[in-house]
Design a protein around this motif. Structure first.
Motif, PDB file in Angstrom:
ATOM      1  N   TYR A 365       0.829  -1.211   0.000  1.00 45.08           N
ATOM      2  CA  TYR A 365       0.000   0.000   0.000  1.00 45.08           C
ATOM      3  C   TYR A 365       0.863   1.261   0.000  1.00 45.08           C
ATOM      4  N   LEU A 366       2.017   1.199   0.672  1.00 45.80           N
ATOM      5  CA  LEU A 366       2.929   2.348   0.612  1.00 45.80           C
ATOM      6  C   LEU A 366       3.369   2.614  -0.823  1.00 45.80           C
ATOM      7  N   LYS A 367       3.749   1.540  -1.512  1.00 51.45           N
ATOM      8  CA  LYS A 367       4.195   1.704  -2.902  1.00 51.45           C
ATOM      9  C   LYS A 367       3.063   2.172  -3.814  1.00 51.45           C
ATOM     10  N   ALA A 368       1.825   1.820  -3.439  1.00 46.55           N
ATOM     11  CA  ALA A 368       0.652   2.238  -4.220  1.00 46.55           C
ATOM     12  C   ALA A 368       0.171   3.630  -3.815  1.00 46.55           C
ATOM     13  N   LYS A 369       0.892   4.280  -2.888  1.00 45.80           N
ATOM     14  CA  LYS A 369       0.555   5.618  -2.389  1.00 45.80           C
ATOM     15  C   LYS A 369      -0.796   5.647  -1.676  1.00 45.80           C
ATOM     16  N   GLN A 370      -1.140   4.530  -1.022  1.00 44.55           N
ATOM     17  CA  GLN A 370      -2.382   4.450  -0.264  1.00 44.55           C
ATOM     18  C   GLN A 370      -2.022   4.458   1.220  1.00 44.55           C
ATOM     19  N   ALA A 374      -2.105   1.527   4.240  1.00 42.97           N
ATOM     20  CA  ALA A 374      -0.804   1.074   4.749  1.00 42.97           C
ATOM     21  C   ALA A 374      -0.747   1.211   6.264  1.00 42.97           C
ATOM     22  N   ALA A 375      -1.203   2.357   6.771  1.00 40.96           N
ATOM     23  CA  ALA A 375      -1.186   2.589   8.214  1.00 40.96           C
ATOM     24  C   ALA A 375      -2.002   1.531   8.952  1.00 40.96           C
ATOM     25  N   GLN A 376      -3.129   1.170   8.375  1.00 40.12           N
ATOM     26  CA  GLN A 376      -3.988   0.159   9.004  1.00 40.12           C
ATOM     27  C   GLN A 376      -3.266  -1.179   9.129  1.00 40.12           C
ATOM     28  N   GLU A 377      -2.552  -1.591   8.085  1.00 41.16           N
ATOM     29  CA  GLU A 377      -1.845  -2.874   8.113  1.00 41.16           C
ATOM     30  C   GLU A 377      -0.703  -2.864   9.139  1.00 41.16           C
ATOM     31  N   PHE A 378       0.064  -1.785   9.163  1.00 38.33           N
ATOM     32  CA  PHE A 378       1.183  -1.716  10.118  1.00 38.33           C
ATOM     33  C   PHE A 378       0.665  -1.656  11.557  1.00 38.33           C
ATOM     34  N   PRO A 395       9.313  -3.606  15.034  1.00 39.34           N
ATOM     35  CA  PRO A 395       9.872  -2.251  14.930  1.00 39.34           C
ATOM     36  C   PRO A 395       9.808  -1.690  13.510  1.00 39.34           C
ATOM     37  N   LEU A 396       9.966  -2.556  12.509  1.00 41.00           N
ATOM     38  CA  LEU A 396       9.878  -2.059  11.131  1.00 41.00           C
ATOM     39  C   LEU A 396       8.464  -1.592  10.799  1.00 41.00           C
ATOM     40  N   SER A 397       7.464  -2.127  11.500  1.00 41.44           N
ATOM     41  CA  SER A 397       6.096  -1.644  11.299  1.00 41.44           C
ATOM     42  C   SER A 397       5.913  -0.240  11.878  1.00 41.44           C
ATOM     43  N   ARG A 398       6.681   0.093  12.927  1.00 39.55           N
ATOM     44  CA  ARG A 398       6.664   1.473  13.428  1.00 39.55           C
ATOM     45  C   ARG A 398       7.192   2.425  12.358  1.00 39.55           C
ATOM     46  N   LEU A 399       8.249   1.985  11.679  1.00 39.38           N
ATOM     47  CA  LEU A 399       8.787   2.782  10.574  1.00 39.38           C
ATOM     48  C   LEU A 399       7.771   2.855   9.432  1.00 39.38           C
ATOM     49  N   GLY A 400       7.135   1.739   9.131  1.00 38.57           N
ATOM     50  CA  GLY A 400       6.103   1.740   8.085  1.00 38.57           C
ATOM     51  C   GLY A 400       4.977   2.690   8.411  1.00 38.57           C
TER      52      GLY A 400
END
Length: 446
Positions: A365-370, A374-378, A395-400
């Protein structure tokens, strides 16, 4: 009669969770009686519990071939393990439900059902079956282990802790239970308690191997790649000493995944290649393929995914989670986000317990600019971090999440999420590519 005697000794140890100690008894039983179906079945189960999938499959297959020599209850045991441990989860559930209904005083079917439901992320079902297993047999080590895991999946961490302490009250003092308590302590930021539990686990017979594996994961989750590599090497040495040789290539492949996720592409390819030199088991091929796909080695990754799909045609997780996930990662190399999202739809149903599915959905979703999606998944991963434990994707989900908020133009929330990531990686190696990238991104939202 001698084969039955040593088999029974093995069962006493197996029931107490002493898998390595039970192995010599079961091996001796099949040596004395090569047609002893249940001894083969137990070996399949024990090797599976010890993370030796190829040895497990060998003995499960032999038990299945010999099932007509077994009693009706033993046949149900053999068939349920044959299907469930081979990844045919629907058939495994059906066989175990029949076993449970036919022999309601046997704790094994409810316990094994709990294990399957944990794989599927169906934590309520896992909890109910684990409770039934313990009610039927209060000395069931894996019953407590599964019940605690189910509570962790449901976010009921105090109940998970109470369950593990209940096991200790029954004198079930095994490394795996201390490691579960260490995981809970890590999730709740109780470093001293975590260290205490790891020391208790290491003090138990053969506990060092499990603790080294935990410490490798912990170092990875903290961004300490050099330490993670050291612990992987030490864990591999311990595995070899215990004759758990199949664990070595799998740990190498898992280290390859870590290197790929944090941006060390060359190292990822090296670790994956080393793993594949040692083993072509579907589990190793799958894990190596993840790393290779992220590192841009798409031809090798695609070849491995095809091989896994061909060799495991009835494996639920292989067909509906692992192979689609590998192909998604390949599509993302070409920014084919629509195809990637479509591939992930099926994986989302079966992969609720798999942090990799949620993380890849967020990444897509990040790559799709959504940004909102994306925030919901992380956030889902962060909400269930008690289940995932020492997993670098937490921790990588915090970055996401920070990147997703930035994509939505919410710089205030993005800053907080970046700061949360930096705090969780405060002791990380400074040269980790994804950390350097995150610091550069943070400057743009300050």
């Amino acid at each position: 009669m001698e084969a039955l005697r040593v088999f029974t000794l093995g069962d006493v140890k197996h029931s107490a969770g002493l898998e390595l100690e039970a192995l010599p008894n079961y091996l001796r039983a099949v040596e004395l009686d090569p047609n002893f179906a249940m001894a083969h079945a137990r070996l399949g189960a024990v090797y599976g519990n010890l993370g030796q999938p190829q040895m497990s499959e060998h003995y499960r297959q032999r038990a299945f071939e010999l099932r007509d020599r077994a009693s009706e209850r033993e046949k149900l045991y053999i068939m349920s393990h044959y299907y469930a441990d081979a990844g045919q989860l629907d058939k495994g559930i059906t066989a175990l439900e029949m076993y449970k209904q036919t022999y309601p005083r046997d704790s094994i079917p409810s316990n094994n059902l709990s294990s399957i439901y944990l794989q599927l992320g169906q934590f309520e079902n896992a909890m109910q079956n684990a409770r039934l297993s313990i009610d039927t047999d209060p000395s069931s080590v894996s019953g407590y282990e599964n019940l605690a895991a189910a509570y962790m999946g449901l976010g009921r961490l105090d109940e998970a802790k109470a369950t593990l302490n209940q096991a200790f009250q029954h004198n079930l003092n095994l490394p795996i239970l201390h490691i579960q308590l260490a995981t809970l302590a890590w999730d709740q930021g109780e470093e001293a308690t975590m260290e205490k539990e790891l020391q208790l686990a290491a003090a138990e017979f053969n506990g060092e191997y499990s603790v080294l594996g935990f410490r490798a994961g912990l170092a990875g989750a903290r961004g300490q790649l050099k330490q993670a590599r050291d612990f992987i090497h030490r864990a591999n040495e311990a595995a070899i000493r215990l004759n758990l040789k199949e664990s070595v290539p799998l740990m190498l492949a898992q280290q390859a995944d870590l290197e790929a996720l944090v941006g060390n592409r060359t190292r990822a390819v090296t670790w994956a290649s080393e793993a594949l030199k040692l083993s072509n088991s579907p589990l190793v091929e799958t894990s190596a393929a993840f790393a290779l796909a992220i590192a841009g080695e798409e031809k090798r990754a695609l070849s491995l995914s095809r091989d896994v799909s061909r060799r495991r045609p009835n494996d639920t997780m292989a067909q509906f989670v692992d192979v689609p996930l590998i192909r998604t990662l390949i599509e993302l190399q070409h920014s084919e986000t629509a195809k990637a999202i479509d591939l992930l739809d099926t994986a989302a149903v079966y992969g609720r317990a798999n942090s990799g599915v949620g993380y890849t959905r967020g990444w897509t979703y990040l790559k799709a600019k959504q940004g909102a999606e994306a925030a919901q998944e992380f956030q889902k991963i962060l909400d269930r971090k008690g289940w995932y434990g020492v997993d670098v994707l937490v921790p990588l989900s915090r970055l996401g999440l920070a990147r997703a908020y930035a994509l939505q133009g919410d710089n205030a929330k993005s800053r907080v999420a970046y700061q949360d990531f930096f705090a969780s990686w405060k002791d990380a190696d400074p040269d980790v590519p994804i950390l350097r990238q995150a610091k550069a991104e943070y400057e743009k939202v300050k």
